[in-house]
Motif scaffolding. Structure first.
Motif, short mmCIF file in Angstrom:
data_model
loop_
_atom_site.label_atom_id
_atom_site.label_comp_id
_atom_site.label_asym_id
_atom_site.label_seq_id
_atom_site.Cartn_x
_atom_site.Cartn_y
_atom_site.Cartn_z
N LEU A 179 0.83 -1.21 0.00
CA LEU A 179 0.00 0.00 0.00
C LEU A 179 0.86 1.26 0.00
CD1 LEU A 179 -2.89 -0.94 2.46
CD2 LEU A 179 -2.85 -1.06 -0.02
N GLY A 180 2.01 1.20 0.69
CA GLY A 180 2.92 2.34 0.66
C GLY A 180 3.42 2.63 -0.75
N ASN A 181 3.75 1.57 -1.50
CA ASN A 181 4.16 1.78 -2.89
C ASN A 181 3.03 2.37 -3.72
OD1 ASN A 181 6.74 0.91 -2.51
ND2 ASN A 181 6.44 -1.13 -3.38
N ALA A 182 1.79 1.86 -3.50
CA ALA A 182 0.65 2.39 -4.26
C ALA A 182 0.44 3.87 -3.95
CB ALA A 182 -0.61 1.59 -3.92
N VAL A 183 0.56 4.25 -2.67
CA VAL A 183 0.41 5.66 -2.30
C VAL A 183 1.53 6.49 -2.92
CG1 VAL A 183 0.51 7.25 -0.35
CG2 VAL A 183 -0.87 5.17 -0.19
#
Length: 491
Positions: A384-388
């Protein structure tokens, strides 16, 4: 339990089907042979009986016809009746009629024979089989001149009696053959199925116990004996190979343990020996900025800024490397993990950095899996951090978390975004340590996050892969097995 005990147990409980099959095959084969033989003999008996009956009736008819010529010639019905009465000696004759030349009845046997039991008019010479016996007509002649006709009919009881006797004989033969086959099959079982079952029992016992010290007992020098020798030779080679494999595994395990110890020593060195110089560099760079701020020009201040940023990045790389190593050594704690609740907790942690952004979250119902909660939290935090991070330049960021149903029953969760994406020709580098597909000036990072994701998922017995397209977005898949095995720490 020893190999021999396992073999005995296998033969005692598992050999019923093959013995039944062998006995059934023998009984069916023998029964078919007996039935075919009896059917052939019955056919032969029927043909022979019919032929004999015809010959006997023809002979008897010729005798009676010859003796009746005088009675017909001199019109002596009493004499004819006396001649026909002699047929009482043959119990198979049920009707006899002597006709005149004009077809009228001349004499009957028995005397009270009903008109419905014989033809009203004589037929041509010959015989025919009827439902109730064999009938024949004989022409009575004298000096070539026909004087009348003789009709004889036998009962079918003789045939029925013969068939009844034959049926009884057939039952006795079948019963005797069945008993003989049963005795022979029991003997054949010991000679044929016994060695096969012993060999199969030895093979299964070795497969279950992984003990290759035992050998199959050779019970003869026939083909099964040759098979037993080949099996024992194969087991011997397998035992040697297994022993060599155990030695290699032992050596590799020792080497791996030594490497783990070296890695732990290296991690300790990184944690203590490298952090101190970095702290000194960072601290003195800050003091240098404070001390020389009034006299430094813009270029000098930029040099100090680069030193501070590089020091911070080096510290972050060290922290990520230590975390990556820790995730490979930590013991897994398997427990039910509600992925829906876990994702919601992770989303809350990103609220601070998303205050000035427009992000649309689409979270589908997620399953509950078994795994290590803290490690799985790290997996989805990184994803999710990469997606953000990689949707930062999108006016409206769209992040979707859902599931797919694969054919093998795994629990597959995906994280899809409409961010920068990546070129699929570099997908093999995506999960490597310190491998990055975007420059630091575009998106910050150390290239350890996805490598950590893959290591944690693999330790859970799962898989991870990704699909992407530059400028369109990326989707990352995490496949976790429904029954997650415990695994040893990875190096």
């Amino acid at each position: 339990m020893s190999v021999h005990a396992r073999v005995s147990s296998y033969m005692r409980f598992q050999d019923i089907p093959i013995r039944r099959k062998l006995m059934t095959m023998l009984l069916l084969t023998s029964g078919a042979v007996v039935l075919l033989t009896c059917a052939s003999y019955l056919g032969y008996e029927l043909v022979t009986f019919r032929r004999t009956s015809v010959q006997q009736l023809d002979t008897l008819g010729e005798i009676i016809a010859s003796n009746s010529t005088a009675a017909l010639a001199f019109d002596a019905p009493d004499d004819a009746q006396q001649i026909l009465s002699a047929l009482a000696a043959d119990r198979q004759i049920v009707a006899a009629v002597l006709y005149r030349a004009d077809g009228t009845v001349f004499a009957l046997f028995p005397a009270d024979l009903s008109a419905s039991d014989y033809p009203l008019h004589p037929g041509p010479s010959g015989h025919n089989f009827e439902h109730n016996g064999l009938a024949a007509f004989h022409t009575v002649t004298r000096d070539g001149k026909p004087l009348g006709t003789l009709y004889l009919r036998t009962s079918g009881n003789a045939l029925f009696e013969r068939l009844r006797l034959f049926g009884g004989f057939l039952i006795v033969v079948i019963a005797a053959a069945g008993a003989l086959v049963f005795v022979l099959s029991r003997s054949l079982q010991r000679q044929i199925s016994g060695p096969i079952l012993a060999l199969a029992g030895t093979a299964r016992a070795m497969a279950e116990s992984q003990d290759y010290a035992g050998r199959a007992t050779k019970l003869g020098n026939d083909e099964i004996g040759v098979l037993t020798d080949a099996f024992n030779a194969m087991v011997g080679r397998l035992a040697n190979a297994n022993h060599d494999l155990e030695l290699r595994v032992r050596d590799r395990t020792a080497a791996l343990e030594e490497a783990n110890h070296e890695l732990e020593a290296f991690s300790y060195s990184v944690s203590h020996d490298l952090r101190a110089p970095l702290r000194h560099i960072g601290g003195f760079a800050t003091m240098l900025r404070q001390h020389t701020e009034p006299v430094l020009d813009e270029k000098g201040r930029r040099f100090i800024t680069v030193i501070q940023q590089s020091t911070a990045r080096m510290a972050q790389l060290i922290d990520d490397l230590l975390a990556f190593s820790k995730h490979g050594r930590a013991e897994l704690q398997h427990e039910p993990v509600d992925l829906a609740d876990l994702i919601e907790q992770i989303k809350v942690g990103f609220q601070g950095e998303l205050e000035d952004r427009h992000v649309e979250w689409n979270v589908a119902p997620l399953p509950t899996v078994r795994g290590d909660t803290s490690l799985l939290r790290q997996v989805f935090t990184n994803l999710l951090g990469n997606a953000v991070k990689y949707t930062r330049r999108q006016p409206i960021a769209r992040i979707e978390i859902g599931t797919v149903t694969p054919p093998n029953g795994e629990a597959v969760v995906f994280v899809r975004d409409n961010g920068a994406g990546f070129d699929m020709q570099y997908v093999d580098k995506l999960f490597g340590v310190f491998q990055r597909l975007h420059h630091d000036t575009e998106f910050e990072g150390t290239g350890v996050g996805l490598a950590t994701v893959r290591r944690i998922v693999q330790r859970h017995g799962g898989r991870v892969w990704a699909e992407g397209q530059p400028g369109v977005g990326a989707v990352f898949y995490v496949a976790l097995p429904t029954n997650i095995p415990s695994t040893a720490p990875l190096s």
